[in-house]
Scaffold this motif. Sequence first.
Motif, PDB file in Angstrom:
ATOM      1  N   PHE A  93      -1.942  -9.295  12.007  1.00 34.38           N
ATOM      2  CA  PHE A  93      -3.072  -8.751  11.776  1.00 34.38           C
ATOM      3  C   PHE A  93      -4.063  -8.408  10.976  1.00 34.38           C
ATOM      4  N   ALA A  94      -5.028  -8.573  10.394  1.00 31.86           N
ATOM      5  CA  ALA A  94      -4.827  -7.782   9.061  1.00 31.86           C
ATOM      6  C   ALA A  94      -6.088  -7.386   9.664  1.00 31.86           C
ATOM      7  N   ASP A  95      -6.746  -6.354  10.407  1.00 30.54           N
ATOM      8  CA  ASP A  95      -7.371  -5.217  10.519  1.00 30.54           C
ATOM      9  C   ASP A  95      -7.369  -5.403  12.301  1.00 30.54           C
ATOM     10  N   THR A  96      -8.782  -4.097  13.276  1.00 28.30           N
ATOM     11  CA  THR A  96      -8.684  -3.987  14.168  1.00 28.30           C
ATOM     12  C   THR A  96     -10.027  -4.784  14.743  1.00 28.30           C
ATOM     13  N   ALA A  97     -10.587  -5.620  14.171  1.00 30.88           N
ATOM     14  CA  ALA A  97     -11.158  -6.709  15.218  1.00 30.88           C
ATOM     15  C   ALA A  97     -11.093  -7.187  16.379  1.00 30.88           C
ATOM     16  N   VAL A  98     -11.857  -7.847  16.977  1.00 33.82           N
ATOM     17  CA  VAL A  98     -11.102  -8.014  18.072  1.00 33.82           C
ATOM     18  C   VAL A  98     -11.360  -9.962  17.928  1.00 33.82           C
ATOM     19  N   GLN A 123      -4.157  -2.213  17.010  1.00 37.79           N
ATOM     20  CA  GLN A 123      -4.155  -1.755  16.257  1.00 37.79           C
ATOM     21  C   GLN A 123      -4.051  -1.351  14.216  1.00 37.79           C
ATOM     22  N   GLU A 124      -4.831  -0.660  14.037  1.00 38.53           N
ATOM     23  CA  GLU A 124      -4.784  -0.669  11.980  1.00 38.53           C
ATOM     24  C   GLU A 124      -3.213  -1.509  11.200  1.00 38.53           C
ATOM     25  N   PRO A 125      -2.827  -2.155  10.990  1.00 36.24           N
ATOM     26  CA  PRO A 125      -2.057  -2.594  10.555  1.00 36.24           C
ATOM     27  C   PRO A 125      -1.168  -1.421   9.387  1.00 36.24           C
ATOM     28  N   ALA A 126       0.291  -1.313   9.004  1.00 40.04           N
ATOM     29  CA  ALA A 126       0.454  -0.017   8.478  1.00 40.04           C
ATOM     30  C   ALA A 126       0.113   0.044   6.875  1.00 40.04           C
ATOM     31  N   ILE A 127       0.142  -1.208   6.549  1.00 39.75           N
ATOM     32  CA  ILE A 127       0.309  -1.235   4.773  1.00 39.75           C
ATOM     33  C   ILE A 127      -1.469  -0.496   4.567  1.00 39.75           C
ATOM     34  N   PHE A 128      -2.411  -0.274   5.194  1.00 38.50           N
ATOM     35  CA  PHE A 128      -3.441   0.270   5.392  1.00 38.50           C
ATOM     36  C   PHE A 128      -3.452   1.778   5.076  1.00 38.50           C
ATOM     37  N   ALA A 156       5.120  -4.339   0.245  1.00 38.39           N
ATOM     38  CA  ALA A 156       5.630  -5.105  -1.274  1.00 38.39           C
ATOM     39  C   ALA A 156       4.337  -4.329  -1.880  1.00 38.39           C
ATOM     40  N   LEU A 157       4.982  -3.293  -3.111  1.00 41.63           N
ATOM     41  CA  LEU A 157       4.075  -2.712  -3.272  1.00 41.63           C
ATOM     42  C   LEU A 157       3.642  -3.687  -4.920  1.00 41.63           C
ATOM     43  N   VAL A 158       2.688  -3.580  -5.718  1.00 47.95           N
ATOM     44  CA  VAL A 158       2.018  -4.969  -6.826  1.00 47.95           C
ATOM     45  C   VAL A 158       1.381  -3.571  -7.489  1.00 47.95           C
ATOM     46  N   VAL A 159       2.486  -3.750  -8.804  1.00 50.99           N
ATOM     47  CA  VAL A 159       2.132  -2.869 -10.074  1.00 50.99           C
ATOM     48  C   VAL A 159       1.017  -3.306 -10.400  1.00 50.99           C
ATOM     49  N   ILE A 199      -1.332  -2.759  -2.030  1.00 49.73           N
ATOM     50  CA  ILE A 199       0.374  -3.039  -1.399  1.00 49.73           C
ATOM     51  C   ILE A 199       0.033  -4.750  -0.772  1.00 49.73           C
ATOM     52  N   ARG A 200       1.135  -4.795  -0.038  1.00 50.83           N
ATOM     53  CA  ARG A 200       0.896  -6.427   0.760  1.00 50.83           C
ATOM     54  C   ARG A 200       1.911  -6.518   1.718  1.00 50.83           C
ATOM     55  N   ASP A 201       1.853  -7.015   2.657  1.00 49.09           N
ATOM     56  CA  ASP A 201       2.836  -7.248   3.465  1.00 49.09           C
ATOM     57  C   ASP A 201       3.467  -8.592   3.758  1.00 49.09           C
ATOM     58  N   ARG A 202       4.197  -8.822   4.945  1.00 55.97           N
ATOM     59  CA  ARG A 202       4.590 -10.137   5.084  1.00 55.97           C
ATOM     60  C   ARG A 202       3.734 -11.485   5.320  1.00 55.97           C
ATOM     61  N   TRP A 203       2.793 -11.087   5.883  1.00 55.45           N
ATOM     62  CA  TRP A 203       1.904 -11.845   6.245  1.00 55.45           C
ATOM     63  C   TRP A 203       0.933 -11.964   5.065  1.00 55.45           C
ATOM     64  N   ASP A 204       0.562 -11.507   4.097  1.00 58.91           N
ATOM     65  CA  ASP A 204       0.121 -11.686   2.542  1.00 58.91           C
ATOM     66  C   ASP A 204      -1.263 -10.472   3.018  1.00 58.91           C
ATOM     67  N   ASN A 205      -1.766  -9.660   4.324  1.00 58.75           N
ATOM     68  CA  ASN A 205      -2.551  -9.202   4.198  1.00 58.75           C
ATOM     69  C   ASN A 205      -2.371  -8.241   3.290  1.00 58.75           C
ATOM     70  N   ARG A 206      -3.845  -7.586   2.583  1.00 59.67           N
ATOM     71  CA  ARG A 206      -3.429  -7.368   1.414  1.00 59.67           C
ATOM     72  C   ARG A 206      -4.626  -5.498   1.690  1.00 59.67           C
ATOM     73  N   THR A 207      -4.195  -4.227   0.884  1.00 58.34           N
ATOM     74  CA  THR A 207      -4.866  -3.280   0.656  1.00 58.34           C
ATOM     75  C   THR A 207      -6.529  -3.518  -0.944  1.00 58.34           C
ATOM     76  N   ASP A 208      -7.123  -2.796  -0.245  1.00 62.11           N
ATOM     77  CA  ASP A 208      -8.040  -2.476  -1.934  1.00 62.11           C
ATOM     78  C   ASP A 208      -6.638  -1.915  -2.737  1.00 62.11           C
ATOM     79  N   THR A 209      -7.197  -1.583  -4.285  1.00 58.24           N
ATOM     80  CA  THR A 209      -6.389  -1.690  -4.986  1.00 58.24           C
ATOM     81  C   THR A 209      -6.656   0.402  -5.775  1.00 58.24           C
ATOM     82  N   ALA A 210      -5.474   0.832  -5.838  1.00 58.74           N
ATOM     83  CA  ALA A 210      -5.685   2.227  -5.975  1.00 58.74           C
ATOM     84  C   ALA A 210      -5.502   2.104  -7.581  1.00 58.74           C
ATOM     85  N   ILE A 211      -6.039   2.811  -7.994  1.00 61.66           N
ATOM     86  CA  ILE A 211      -6.578   2.692  -9.475  1.00 61.66           C
ATOM     87  C   ILE A 211      -6.466   4.114 -10.011  1.00 61.66           C
ATOM     88  N   ALA A 212      -5.682   4.444 -11.329  1.00 60.09           N
ATOM     89  CA  ALA A 212      -6.370   5.596 -11.751  1.00 60.09           C
ATOM     90  C   ALA A 212      -5.932   5.158 -13.435  1.00 60.09           C
TER      91      ALA A 212
END
Length: 392
Positions: A93-98, A123-128, A156-159, A199-212
Motif C-alpha cells: 500500500f502506498a498510503d493510509t487511505a481506505v 498503516q503508513e508505509p515504512a519509507i515515509f 532503495a535510496l536514489v541519489v 526513497i523507493r520500496d519494492r512496490w515502487d512507492n516513492r517519497t518526496d525528495t529531500a533537497i540540500a
Amino acid sequence: MKKIKSITLVLWCLVFLLGCKEDILAPLEQDEVAPGMISSPSTVSTAGAVKITYNLPSDEDLMYVMAEYTTKYGKVVRTKASSYINSLTIDGFADTAVYDVNLYAVDNSENRSKPMTIQVRAQEPAIFGIRRSIELVDDFGGINIRFKNPTEANIALVVSYKDSLGNFSTKETIYTKVKEGNFSSRGFSSQETIFGVYIRDRWDNRTDTAIASLTPIFERQLDKSKFKVSTLPTDAAVGWGLPVANLWDRVIAAEGSMWHTADVGMPLQVSFDLGVTAKLSRFTLWQRQGVWIYNHGNPKRYEVWGSNNPATDGSYTNWTKLVSCESKKPSKQPTGLNSNEDVAAAARGEEWTIPLDAAPVRYIRIRVLEVWIGPGGKAAHVSEMTFFGNDK
C-alpha cells in the motif's frame, strides 16, 4: 526382432503422451459451480500492509482465496492464499487511505465465488518514516546520507544532483535494509551542488525528495610515493621476505608483491608513515588474490588506528582508533569455495569510510584480530592499501 518391437512400443507411448498433453495439463475436475463465499473477515494493519483472516467455505474442490483491489495509481493488485490456510496478507500500500478489497473463493475449475467486499486501511508505509529521518551533510567528494529504518524494510535510496543544465540527474541507487543507515555518495568536485535523495520500496512507492545545497569536501588519493616504513617494537615480524612496503607498491594481483607476517599469533599489527598529515576520508584494502581470497591469512576482523606522534615503545599511547572492520564474503560459502561474486568483490577491494569527525593523522597502524583461516591463524597478509583524504 524383440528389440525392434520394444522400440516401436516406446515410440507409440511417446506419441500417445504427446497427443494427450493438453488433457494432462488441464484440471482434473471441470464444472461451472462457483464455491461459497468466505465469511467473517477480520483485519490487522501494519506498515504498508493488511493481514486478512477469514472462514473458508466448505466446498471440497476449494483451491485458493484471492484478494483484489485497485491501487491509487489505478493498477489492479491480486493476492492469493492456499485453501489450507485461512489468512492472506496484502502489502505494498502506498498510503493510509481506505481501499475496497474484494475477496473471492476459487475452486479447481477456476470458478469464483461472489465477492466479499471489505474496507481496509494500512498503516503508513515504512519509507515515509525513513524519509522524515534523513539527514544530508557535506562529505569527502560528495554527501553523507544518514537515516533510521527501525523495521529494517528493504528500500532503495536514489541519489541525484542538479547538473549544469539545471536538471536532476541520478548519481546512484543504494539498496539496503540496515536499521541505522550511513552512506556516502562520492565523485563530485569541491563546489556547491544541489543534491536530492528520495526513497523507493519494492512496490515502487516513492517519497518526496529531500533537497540540500552542499559543498563536498576536497578529497584526493594520497601519494603512495611518500609512504614510508615505520616499524615499531611491537609490530609483527615480516615473513617469507614480503616487506611492509609491498602494501603500497601499486601491484595487487602478483603473488610476490604483498605484505606477509611471520607466524606470530593474533592480534598482530603493522605500522607505517603516510609521509603527510591528512584528514582521511576512506581507504581500500585488497586481499591476497587468487586461491587465497577469503582464506588463509587475509584479515577477517581488523582495526585501523591513526597517530601523529606514535609512542616509541610500540604501545597504543597516542594512537586513536579510526575504524573497526569486518570482511564479509558475498556468497557466505564455506572457506575455499568462492563464487564469481566473491572473486569480483575481492578484485574491487574492500572500501571503508573514516568518520567525518576523525582528526588528521600521519601514521597508520593496522591491527589484525582474526584472519579468514580462523581463530587459530598465526600470520596475516595483505596485497595493497590505498588511502584518500585531504592533505592540503
